[in-house]
Design a protein around this motif. Structure first.
Motif, mmCIF file in Angstrom:
data_model
loop_
_atom_site.group_PDB
_atom_site.id
_atom_site.type_symbol
_atom_site.label_atom_id
_atom_site.label_comp_id
_atom_site.label_asym_id
_atom_site.label_seq_id
_atom_site.Cartn_x
_atom_site.Cartn_y
_atom_site.Cartn_z
ATOM 1 N N HIS A 141 45.818 69.110 69.820
ATOM 2 C CA HIS A 141 45.918 67.660 69.680
ATOM 3 C C HIS A 141 44.796 67.108 68.802
ATOM 4 O O HIS A 141 44.960 66.072 68.157
ATOM 5 C CB HIS A 141 45.874 66.992 71.059
ATOM 6 C CG HIS A 141 46.208 65.535 71.034
ATOM 7 N ND1 HIS A 141 47.487 65.067 70.853
ATOM 8 C CD2 HIS A 141 45.421 64.434 71.144
ATOM 9 C CE1 HIS A 141 47.476 63.747 70.857
ATOM 10 N NE2 HIS A 141 46.235 63.335 71.034
ATOM 11 N N PHE A 142 43.671 67.791 68.760
ATOM 12 C CA PHE A 142 42.546 67.365 67.933
ATOM 13 C C PHE A 142 42.950 67.341 66.459
ATOM 14 O O PHE A 142 42.612 66.411 65.727
ATOM 15 C CB PHE A 142 41.378 68.336 68.151
ATOM 16 C CG PHE A 142 40.119 67.951 67.418
ATOM 17 C CD1 PHE A 142 39.202 67.098 68.002
ATOM 18 C CD2 PHE A 142 39.843 68.454 66.163
ATOM 19 C CE1 PHE A 142 38.033 66.746 67.345
ATOM 20 C CE2 PHE A 142 38.684 68.117 65.489
ATOM 21 C CZ PHE A 142 37.771 67.262 66.077
ATOM 22 N N PHE A 143 43.675 68.374 65.999
ATOM 23 C CA PHE A 143 44.080 68.459 64.598
ATOM 24 C C PHE A 143 45.486 67.917 64.348
ATOM 25 O O PHE A 143 45.812 67.522 63.230
ATOM 26 C CB PHE A 143 44.018 69.909 64.118
ATOM 27 C CG PHE A 143 42.629 70.362 63.762
ATOM 28 C CD1 PHE A 143 42.067 70.029 62.545
ATOM 29 C CD2 PHE A 143 41.878 71.109 64.658
ATOM 30 C CE1 PHE A 143 40.789 70.430 62.216
ATOM 31 C CE2 PHE A 143 40.592 71.521 64.337
ATOM 32 C CZ PHE A 143 40.043 71.182 63.113
ATOM 33 N N PHE A 144 46.336 67.937 65.379
ATOM 34 C CA PHE A 144 47.727 67.526 65.218
ATOM 35 C C PHE A 144 48.066 66.502 66.293
ATOM 36 O O PHE A 144 48.614 66.853 67.332
ATOM 37 C CB PHE A 144 48.656 68.731 65.339
ATOM 38 C CG PHE A 144 48.421 69.806 64.323
ATOM 39 C CD1 PHE A 144 49.055 69.773 63.092
ATOM 40 C CD2 PHE A 144 47.567 70.860 64.597
ATOM 41 C CE1 PHE A 144 48.849 70.771 62.160
ATOM 42 C CE2 PHE A 144 47.358 71.863 63.676
ATOM 43 C CZ PHE A 144 47.991 71.823 62.446
ATOM 44 N N PRO A 145 47.729 65.232 66.088
ATOM 45 C CA PRO A 145 48.011 64.227 67.115
ATOM 46 C C PRO A 145 49.503 64.040 67.308
ATOM 47 O O PRO A 145 50.313 64.382 66.448
ATOM 48 C CB PRO A 145 47.348 62.965 66.549
ATOM 49 C CG PRO A 145 47.305 63.185 65.068
ATOM 50 C CD PRO A 145 47.109 64.652 64.887
ATOM 51 N N GLY A 146 49.860 63.498 68.463
ATOM 52 C CA GLY A 146 51.261 63.213 68.742
ATOM 53 C C GLY A 146 51.743 63.927 69.986
ATOM 54 O O GLY A 146 50.991 64.557 70.724
ATOM 55 N N ASN A 147 53.054 63.837 70.214
ATOM 56 C CA ASN A 147 53.687 64.398 71.403
ATOM 57 C C ASN A 147 53.765 65.918 71.291
ATOM 58 O O ASN A 147 54.349 66.448 70.348
ATOM 59 C CB ASN A 147 55.094 63.797 71.548
ATOM 60 C CG ASN A 147 55.712 64.129 72.880
ATOM 61 O OD1 ASN A 147 55.439 65.170 73.456
ATOM 62 N ND2 ASN A 147 56.564 63.231 73.365
#
Length: 801
Positions: free
Chosen positions: A205-211
């Motif tokens: 989630h740090f590098f690829f935000p979202g669901n």
């Protein structure tokens, strides 16, 4: 000498003399292909167009009919940029293999699978008769120049290529590539699935935000082991062809007349794309019966894309909207020719594409290749892209993308905006705009300013498009798009200015999802700060202030990070000196700055020890691992700061003792030591003499000869001693070459600043390279140095400003 060295004499006669004669012929031919400063061109049907070029080669086109202006646009684009047009046409049609051979089969297969040209056919049929006629007139202008049998640019001769007649679909297909360049997150979406194999949920989630919910499903796991080849290809597309990437964006802002010295509204715009030679943009002045537009056109298209018409001025930035979704498809176990859709098995739509492939070089020594035939399958969601590459992806996936929808009328908007004369007509011109999603900024001669988001942005019932979703489940499909009247919009806001720099344009109260992948807010904040300083002091703004802002090189994110960096304890005198020099540094990425050199090199090594070094080797899946390492080695400055300061961060331990392996303190000192070692190796021992410009250069690459030894120096241009950083207003997205240093590949590709009022219109610009794509032209690279130092020319008036 002739008697003493008979072999040299024979060599000169046999080799050198023919070579000199060939070079003389090339120079003479290329010179004959250069356009005159003034000419009158006959238009089929009897019209005349006057073409008058200023001292920089920028044409002013004058005619009695607007269609004749569009004819002349095709004519002058062909005069100046024919090889660029040829490359664009072949890129968009998936025909590069016809020239360059089997190495570009993956590219052509991908483009053919997307079906950009088929989409262009649908787009053309949806346009108004006037818009269609403008494209037809443009194509006729290109072909008129070809029929005059001028000497072709040198690239055609070297590669033995003859240009075909231009068509309306060639123009519209390239507009699809422009949309693809700004489409946003396709690489992020696939990369997220690959990275999920190696990173924890928090790290992901740090590098690829979202669901992240779907990443853990069976469908996601099946896909994760086979996506690396597709992700690697998309990364190659970004690196080699400057298509996509997080650096793509722009700056634009408008200032109301009440804040300016003479009451004119001000607009500034500088698009950020991959740097190339010649530039993506072509400045022009268009004067027809009703048409009075001038500014930057896109090579291959007839209208002015960003500019002014004497009544309004307009510019744009990428909205960074998520307009692409990968859909995992489920095949019928009993019949692989069918896919699942809402509980029923549906047959694929199928077509066969044939790709011609050039022989290997030298062609006389190699057999001809048979044409390559690929079968393209499409679902209700879009084409199956996972089978487009030679290295197949096991899990079938389709791509849904707004630019592929039928009846795309985006070109109609580019055509219509030149005729807009107020806020209402400006907004109306973009009501049918589809792709790319843009922030469009507006100013008019009454001192008004405005902003509106344009483009089709899908509404999703479930999910946010940040990872592939089940294509068979309609809940993950698109439920229409954000209505035009609900798109973000501002008109004459109380503060009297509007800034757009790919930052989030809405707050949490906005009811629709746009994206998870905004650019850093640092550029927008810096622009606002500089405007606010003048407004708060009661000082009226001018074009000179706009120039100062556009070339500003301060990085606010770097300034924010400095206190974190300088809080560590040095190990030795060299580290102590470095930390002292950084304290108080304001983040100015100017070429003469030793602190900028230290900071940028330190960030390189800090990202390695924080992120890449935390990844264990996986020799079984090296291709996937390499992609993840690439992601981890390219964090933003804001991500680095979060990794060091956020109490929930898992990248380093803020509370651990200094000697602990993953303590933040230890990693900071280790990376500082690596940075100082690199700087000493490159620039010497004396820190006082380090300069960011001695490390940092900008490359304007040429396709294809930047990749050919012996020709690269002739066709490309490298500019040494440049400033800027990844999130300064004067932006530079760079990569590191161990031999050549820090090379900028992305950045501003043109600049415009416009003052528009009742009493005057002042229009200043600078292109990144030059007006001509012919390397024999004096205008091939005559703007490169001026662009680098921040000079401007007056459009339609000449003269350095």
């Amino acid at each position: 000498m002739n008697n003493k060295f008979p072999i040299l004499k024979r060599f000169a006669i046999a080799i050198v003399l023919p070579l000199l004669l060939l070079l003389a012929w090339v120079f003479a031919s290329a010179s004959r292909g250069l356009p005159p400063q003034r000419q009158v061109v006959q238009v089929p049907g009897g019209g005349l167009v006057n073409i008058e070029r200023d001292e920089h080669g920028v044409p002013k086109l004058t005619a009695d009919k607007d269609e004749d202006i569009y004819f002349a646009m095709g004519y002058v684009h062909a005069q100046d940029r024919l090889w660029q047009m040829e490359m664009q046409r072949r890129f968009a049609a998936g025909r590069l293999s016809e020239i360059f051979g089997k190495t570009l089969l993956d590219h052509d297969s991908w483009i053919r699978t997307l079906g950009l040209r088929r989409s262009a056919e649908s787009a053309y049929a949806s346009l108004s008769a006037q818009a269609q006629r403008s494209l037809t007139a443009y194509a006729a202008g290109v072909n008129a120049w070809l029929c005059e049998e001028h000497a072709l640019p040198f690239e055609f001769t070297l590669l033995a290529v003859r240009p075909e007649p231009w068509t309306e679909l060639d123009s519209l297909s390239w507009s699809k590539v422009f949309a693809l360049n700004l489409a946003g997150n396709s690489n992020q979406e696939l990369g997220k699935v690959v990275a999920a194999r190696y990173l924890s949920a928090q790290q992901l989630h740090f590098f690829f935000p979202g669901n992240d919910d779907l990443i853990a499903t069976d469908e996601g796991q099946i896909a994760s082991g086979s996506l690396a080849s597709l992700v690697t290809f998309l990364e190659t597309l970004r690196r080699d062809w400057q298509i996509g990437g997080r650096e793509v964006g722009s700056n634009a802002w408008v200032i109301a007349g009440r804040h300016t010295l003479d009451g004119s509204a001000l607009l500034a715009n500088d698009p950020h794309l991959g740097l190339q030679l010649p530039s993506t943009w072509y400045p022009v002045v268009q004067h027809g019966k009703n048409l009075r537009a001038q500014g930057m056109s896109l090579v291959g298209l007839p209208p002015v894309i960003f500019g002014q018409n004497g009544k309004i001025a307009w510019g744009g930035t990428s909205m960074m909207a998520d307009v692409q979704d990968f859909m995992v498809e489920r095949l019928d176990p009993a019949d692989a020719n069918r896919y699942l859709a809402d509980g029923a098995w549906m047959p694929f739509e199928r077509r066969t594409e044939t790709i011609e492939v050039a022989r290997d070089f030298p062609s006389l020594l190699h057999q001809a290749f048979k044409p390559v035939r690929i079968e393209v399958r499409e679902t209700r969601n879009g084409p199956i892209v996972s089978s487009s590459l030679a290295q197949k992806v096991d899990q079938p996936m389709s791509l849904r993308w707004t630019a592929l929808q039928r009846g795309d009328r985006s070109y109609e908007s580019w055509y219509a905006v030149s005729y807009s004369n107020n806020w209402a007509t400006f907004r109306a011109s973009f009501r049918n705009f589809v792709a790319p999603a843009l922030n469009m900024l507006y100013a008019d001669r009454d001192g008004n300013i405005g902003y509106v988001g344009v483009g089709a942005i899908p509404i999703r019932l479930k999910g946010d498009g940040s990872a592939p979703v089940p294509g068979w489940d309609r809940q993950y499909g698109w439920q229409g798009q954000i209505p035009p009247d609900a798109m973000p919009s501002l008109y004459n806001p109380p503060e009297g200015y509007i800034v757009s720099a790919n930052n989030r344009p809405v707050d949490d109260s906005y009811p629709y999802f746009i994206s998870n992948n905004w650019a850093s807010s640092a550029r927008a904040e810096r622009i606002r700060d500089l405007i606010t300083q003048s407004v708060s002091a009661g000082r009226k703004l001018t074009l000179a202030d706009m120039r100062t802002i556009q070339i500003d090189e301060r990085s606010l994110s770097a300034r924010h990070l400095v206190p974190v960096l300088t809080a560590i304890k040095p190990n030795n005198e060299a580290e102590s000196k470095a930390l002292v020099s950084l304290k108080g540094w304001q983040g100015d990425m100017v070429a003469s700055s030793s602190q900028a050199a230290l900071f940028n090199v330190w960030m390189r090594h800090l990202s390695e020890v924080l992120f890449s070094d935390a990844l264990n080797e996986d020799w079984i899946h090296r291709e996937q691992q390499q992609f993840v390492r690439t992601v981890l080695s390219q964090p933003t400055i804001e991500q680095i700061e979060r990794a060091l300061t956020d109490t929930t961060s898992t990248w380093c331990n803020r509370r651990a003792v200094e000697s602990a392996d993953r303590s933040c303190e230890r990693l900071l000192r280790e990376s500082l030591g690596r940075a100082l070692a690199e700087l000493t190796r490159r620039l010497g021992n004396d820190q006082a003499h380090w300069r960011w410009g001695d490390l940092h250069q900008v490359l304007y690459a040429h396709q294809p000869f930047s990749g050919v030894r012996g020709l690269s120096k002739l066709f490309e241009r490298r500019i040494q001693n440049v400033g800027g950083g990844p999130d300064s207003i004067n932006v530079t997205g760079f990569s590191v070459d161990e031999t050549e240093g820090y090379i900028g590949h992305f950045g501003a590709t043109s600049r415009q600043i416009i003052a528009i009022g009742h009493h005057r219109v002042a229009h200043q610009y600078m292109n990144s390279t030059g007006q001509s794509g012919n390397w024999m032209s004096p205008h091939y690279d005559d703007m490169v140095k001026s662009f680098t130092v921040g000079d401007y020319y007056s459009l339609n008036a000449g003269g350095l400003k």
